[in-house]
Design a protein around this motif. Sequence first.
Motif, PDB file in Angstrom:
ATOM      1  N   THR A 126     -50.631 -21.371  34.713  1.00  0.00           N
ATOM      2  CA  THR A 126     -51.090 -22.333  33.327  1.00  0.00           C
ATOM      3  C   THR A 126     -52.476 -21.802  33.351  1.00  0.00           C
ATOM      4  N   PRO A 127     -52.893 -21.057  31.896  1.00  0.00           N
ATOM      5  CA  PRO A 127     -54.375 -21.294  32.324  1.00  0.00           C
ATOM      6  C   PRO A 127     -54.813 -22.868  31.812  1.00  0.00           C
ATOM      7  N   VAL A 167     -68.868  -8.671  37.743  1.00  0.00           N
ATOM      8  CA  VAL A 167     -67.971  -7.938  36.838  1.00  0.00           C
ATOM      9  C   VAL A 167     -67.105 -10.011  36.911  1.00  0.00           C
ATOM     10  N   ILE A 168     -67.852  -9.755  35.786  1.00  0.00           N
ATOM     11  CA  ILE A 168     -67.036 -11.589  35.106  1.00  0.00           C
ATOM     12  C   ILE A 168     -65.283 -11.542  34.873  1.00  0.00           C
ATOM     13  N   ILE A 169     -64.776 -12.131  35.383  1.00  0.00           N
ATOM     14  CA  ILE A 169     -63.488 -12.066  34.609  1.00  0.00           C
ATOM     15  C   ILE A 169     -63.195 -13.654  34.258  1.00  0.00           C
ATOM     16  N   THR A 170     -63.202 -14.146  33.119  1.00  0.00           N
ATOM     17  CA  THR A 170     -62.603 -14.948  32.391  1.00  0.00           C
ATOM     18  C   THR A 170     -61.457 -15.162  31.964  1.00  0.00           C
ATOM     19  N   TYR A 171     -60.715 -16.481  32.776  1.00  0.00           N
ATOM     20  CA  TYR A 171     -59.859 -17.149  32.526  1.00  0.00           C
ATOM     21  C   TYR A 171     -59.048 -17.978  31.874  1.00  0.00           C
ATOM     22  N   SER A 172     -58.672 -17.761  30.285  1.00  0.00           N
ATOM     23  CA  SER A 172     -58.409 -18.938  29.726  1.00  0.00           C
ATOM     24  C   SER A 172     -57.233 -19.144  28.332  1.00  0.00           C
ATOM     25  N   ARG A 173     -57.726 -19.987  27.570  1.00  0.00           N
ATOM     26  CA  ARG A 173     -56.030 -20.033  26.910  1.00  0.00           C
ATOM     27  C   ARG A 173     -55.970 -19.175  26.075  1.00  0.00           C
ATOM     28  N   PRO A 174     -55.156 -18.462  25.260  1.00  0.00           N
ATOM     29  CA  PRO A 174     -55.245 -17.336  23.908  1.00  0.00           C
ATOM     30  C   PRO A 174     -55.119 -18.481  23.014  1.00  0.00           C
ATOM     31  N   PRO A 175     -55.838 -17.981  21.592  1.00  0.00           N
ATOM     32  CA  PRO A 175     -55.857 -18.370  20.614  1.00  0.00           C
ATOM     33  C   PRO A 175     -54.207 -18.947  19.751  1.00  0.00           C
TER      34      PRO A 175
END
Length: 302
Positions: A134-135, A163-171
């Motif tokens: 779950t984000p 390398v930066i991977i950002t894990y977030s909730r979508p709009p």
Amino acid sequence: MTTTQASYRFVFAAMLMVFIVAPTEVWSQVKKPGSDITPAPPKSKTKLEVVGVRENSGASMTIHSPDVLTFRWSTSEQNVFYIFWYVFDTPFNFGNTVVGVQKSPLAGEQIGTTSTNGFAGTFTINFEVFANHTPPESPKRYYVYVVTHTLDGKPAGLPSAPVIITYSRPPGWKPAELGADYCSVNVERPYHTNRCALRYVNFPIVDPILNRIDVPANHYLSVMVKSAAAGNKYQIDCAIDAKGPKPFAISGPGIFDDSQPQTGAIVHAIAIFESKNTDWATFKIKNEGAMVFFYCKVTNMK
């Protein structure tokens, strides 16, 4: 396990220890005593980028689910033999501290071996192995590095820039709502045909009258769930009385250490997972201290 596989795993463990405890003078360049000139930070000869759709690549990417990502790397460092990638949830401080002192990597793997300078290639990382399915409520960053070593296990130059991977909730993201009950398991009913199963062995107290299982410290029991279809989402809710020193947790496919705060009464460990197929998925419920298990209830998510 073959001899080659065993040796690769040994090499990986050895390289990881070198990477974590290597003195920073190997990796950094600082101002010399008596000098008023601070040299420019050295640049790594090892490059890394994440490969996006339509061959778009770069030093960062935002994801909204724990995907499998492809990375492309190259190095012009001399005398490279071993190459590894690592993922951390904090950036490294390559200053006056020991490399890796902040935290051990979340994941890592040997990419391969080479005796050819200027070697390059690609590799993939499955973020589902260590990221919550779950984000997160607040965006979470992961830092991916490639590290090169010589044949004798010493660092070969600097690690790549991360390398930066950002894990977030979508709009417009909204949490899934609960739907109909799917199944539940306890001592009296440890198996629900083709849906849920409770698995445990050699526990000191299994009480069918009080419908409870006493789980010793550092032991776990397992709840198995068989999805009705690939892509279905479920909530696992387990009622437990945990009296140990740390909160208990549910771990399994698509779940990474989802925990609840410790209390003195019955509490609920709740986790959500999305099935990839219709195979049985196993989820471990564990606490560092002793705990009492009562039941697990699995509910469909809308």
